[in-house]
Design a protein around this motif. Structure first.
Motif, PDB file in Angstrom:
ATOM      1  N   LYS A  27      10.505  38.547   3.203  1.00  0.00           N
ATOM      2  CA  LYS A  27      10.986  37.015   3.677  1.00  0.00           C
ATOM      3  C   LYS A  27      11.314  36.807   5.062  1.00  0.00           C
ATOM      4  O   LYS A  27      11.064  35.830   5.634  1.00  0.00           O
ATOM      5  N   SER A  44       9.237  33.705   6.217  1.00  0.00           N
ATOM      6  CA  SER A  44       8.016  33.661   5.691  1.00  0.00           C
ATOM      7  C   SER A  44       7.157  32.489   6.102  1.00  0.00           C
ATOM      8  O   SER A  44       6.115  32.416   5.754  1.00  0.00           O
ATOM      9  N   ASP A  45       7.650  31.171   6.374  1.00  0.00           N
ATOM     10  CA  ASP A  45       7.134  29.795   6.668  1.00  0.00           C
ATOM     11  C   ASP A  45       6.837  30.062   8.102  1.00  0.00           C
ATOM     12  O   ASP A  45       6.125  29.084   8.544  1.00  0.00           O
TER      13      ASP A  45
END
Length: 122
Positions: free
Chosen positions: A30, A51-52
């Motif tokens: 992440k 992670s975005d």
């Protein structure tokens, strides 16, 4: 684990791209970050990405360094432009469960690479 590459010696104003590759298990944790440590100084956070794709940067590198990812290759990149002598350091990548306001705290990261040397000559 994690492995960095791409370090080297450049003149001030030059560019380098660092790569950090890892296993799927570690890369999916992440939050991926880059840190650096200059001789006689403490390790400091340079940049991190979650992670975005939300990225965090140290003020001193904003506008000069850019993170990118190739998730298919489990690889994180740090494009460094307009390098300055004060950017000289050993650069290491690291990963942890999630990015937060403490993204630049190295003690929060679980996995580390061995580091790659970046030297910027004036």
């Amino acid at each position: 684990q994690l492995m960095e590459s791409g370090g080297g010696t450049v003149e001030a104003g030059g560019s380098l791209r660092l790569s950090c590759s890892g296993s799927s298990a570690i890369y999916s944790t992440k939050c991926m970050g880059w840190f650096r440590q200059a001789p006689g100084k403490e390790r400091e956070g340079v940049a991190a990405v979650d992670s975005d794709g939300i990225a965090f940067y140290q003020d001193a590198v904003k506008g000069r360094f850019t993170l990118s990812q190739d998730k298919a290759k489990n690889t994180l990149y740090l494009q460094m432009n307009n390098l300055k002598p004060e950017d000289t350091a050993i650069y290491s990548c690291a990963s942890k469960t999630y990015c937060d306001i403490a993204w630049d705290n190295p003690q929060k990261y679980a996995y580390w690479g061995q580091g790659t040397q970046v030297t910027v000559s004036s």
